[in-house]
Scaffold this motif. Sequence first.
Motif, short mmCIF file in Angstrom:
data_model
loop_
_atom_site.label_atom_id
_atom_site.label_comp_id
_atom_site.label_asym_id
_atom_site.label_seq_id
_atom_site.Cartn_x
_atom_site.Cartn_y
_atom_site.Cartn_z
N GLY A 89 5.20 -3.93 1.42
CA GLY A 89 4.04 -4.84 1.41
C GLY A 89 2.82 -4.22 2.05
O GLY A 89 1.70 -4.32 1.52
N MET A 90 3.02 -3.56 3.17
CA MET A 90 1.90 -2.91 3.86
C MET A 90 1.34 -1.78 3.00
O MET A 90 0.12 -1.62 2.89
N GLY A 91 2.22 -1.01 2.37
CA GLY A 91 1.77 0.08 1.51
C GLY A 91 1.00 -0.43 0.31
O GLY A 91 -0.03 0.13 -0.06
N ASN A 92 1.47 -1.53 -0.29
CA ASN A 92 0.77 -2.11 -1.43
C ASN A 92 -0.61 -2.62 -1.03
O ASN A 92 -1.58 -2.43 -1.77
N SER A 93 -0.69 -3.26 0.12
CA SER A 93 -1.99 -3.76 0.59
C SER A 93 -2.96 -2.62 0.86
O SER A 93 -4.14 -2.69 0.48
N LEU A 94 -2.47 -1.58 1.50
CA LEU A 94 -3.32 -0.43 1.80
C LEU A 94 -3.75 0.26 0.51
O LEU A 94 -4.93 0.61 0.36
N SER A 95 -2.84 0.42 -0.41
CA SER A 95 -3.17 1.05 -1.69
C SER A 95 -4.24 0.26 -2.44
O SER A 95 -5.19 0.84 -2.97
N GLU A 96 -4.09 -1.04 -2.46
CA GLU A 96 -5.07 -1.90 -3.14
C GLU A 96 -6.44 -1.80 -2.48
O GLU A 96 -7.46 -1.69 -3.15
N ARG A 97 -6.45 -1.82 -1.16
CA ARG A 97 -7.73 -1.73 -0.44
C ARG A 97 -8.42 -0.39 -0.69
O ARG A 97 -9.62 -0.33 -0.95
N LEU A 98 -7.65 0.69 -0.65
CA LEU A 98 -8.25 2.01 -0.88
C LEU A 98 -8.78 2.12 -2.31
O LEU A 98 -9.84 2.71 -2.53
N ALA A 99 -8.07 1.55 -3.26
CA ALA A 99 -8.51 1.60 -4.66
C ALA A 99 -9.79 0.80 -4.86
O ALA A 99 -10.67 1.20 -5.63
N ASN A 100 -9.91 -0.33 -4.17
CA ASN A 100 -11.05 -1.22 -4.37
C ASN A 100 -12.24 -0.93 -3.47
O ASN A 100 -13.39 -1.07 -3.88
N GLU A 101 -11.96 -0.54 -2.23
CA GLU A 101 -13.02 -0.41 -1.24
C GLU A 101 -13.16 1.00 -0.66
O GLU A 101 -14.12 1.29 0.03
N GLY A 102 -12.16 1.82 -0.91
CA GLY A 102 -12.15 3.13 -0.26
C GLY A 102 -11.67 2.98 1.18
O GLY A 102 -11.24 1.91 1.60
N GLY A 103 -11.75 4.04 1.91
CA GLY A 103 -11.33 3.99 3.30
C GLY A 103 -11.39 5.37 3.91
O GLY A 103 -11.61 6.37 3.22
N PRO A 104 -11.18 5.45 5.21
CA PRO A 104 -11.25 6.74 5.91
C PRO A 104 -10.04 7.61 5.58
O PRO A 104 -8.99 7.11 5.14
N PRO A 105 -10.16 8.91 5.81
CA PRO A 105 -9.05 9.82 5.53
C PRO A 105 -7.74 9.42 6.20
O PRO A 105 -6.67 9.59 5.60
N MET A 106 -7.79 8.86 7.39
CA MET A 106 -6.57 8.46 8.10
C MET A 106 -5.78 7.44 7.28
O MET A 106 -4.55 7.49 7.24
N ASP A 107 -6.47 6.52 6.62
CA ASP A 107 -5.78 5.52 5.81
C ASP A 107 -5.10 6.17 4.61
O ASP A 107 -3.98 5.80 4.25
N TRP A 108 -5.76 7.13 4.00
CA TRP A 108 -5.16 7.85 2.88
C TRP A 108 -3.91 8.60 3.37
O TRP A 108 -2.88 8.59 2.69
N ALA A 109 -4.00 9.23 4.52
CA ALA A 109 -2.86 9.97 5.07
C ALA A 109 -1.70 9.02 5.35
O ALA A 109 -0.54 9.35 5.08
N ARG A 110 -1.98 7.85 5.87
CA ARG A 110 -0.92 6.86 6.13
C ARG A 110 -0.23 6.45 4.84
O ARG A 110 0.99 6.28 4.80
N LEU A 111 -1.01 6.27 3.80
CA LEU A 111 -0.44 5.86 2.52
C LEU A 111 0.42 6.98 1.92
O LEU A 111 1.49 6.70 1.37
N ILE A 112 -0.01 8.20 2.06
CA ILE A 112 0.80 9.34 1.59
C ILE A 112 2.14 9.33 2.29
O ILE A 112 3.20 9.43 1.66
N THR A 113 2.12 9.20 3.61
CA THR A 113 3.34 9.21 4.40
C THR A 113 4.23 8.02 4.06
O THR A 113 5.44 8.15 3.90
N ALA A 114 3.63 6.84 3.93
CA ALA A 114 4.41 5.63 3.63
C ALA A 114 5.11 5.76 2.28
O ALA A 114 6.30 5.41 2.15
N GLN A 115 4.42 6.27 1.28
CA GLN A 115 5.04 6.41 -0.03
C GLN A 115 6.21 7.39 0.03
O GLN A 115 7.25 7.17 -0.59
N ALA A 116 6.06 8.46 0.78
CA ALA A 116 7.15 9.43 0.91
C ALA A 116 8.34 8.82 1.63
O ALA A 116 9.49 9.04 1.23
#
Length: 80
Positions: free
Chosen positions: A14-41
């Motif tokens: 759920g957290m990964g889906n929310s973060l992914s949606e936010r990054l796709a719609n609004e963008g975000g800082p590099p740290m958020d992208w890194a968190r999403l990479i790690t979460a998906q792995a």
Amino acid sequence: ADLSPQERAEMIIGMGNSLSERLANEGGPPMDWARLITAQAVLGNREQATAILNEARAVFGDNPEAEALFQRAAAQAGLE
């Protein structure tokens, strides 16, 4: 700490889906992208993690600080 493994996995998804949606719609800082990479792995979604890594690198271009962050996330995720 009181969550079962199933509940914990559902929370992470759920957290990964929310973060992914936010990054796709609004963008975000590099740290958020890194968190999403790690979460998906962590969830076993290596292909998705790699796709997010590639997209993050495209979004942040030649930003050396962002690239260093993405390299650490990729290494932690076992992608590189």
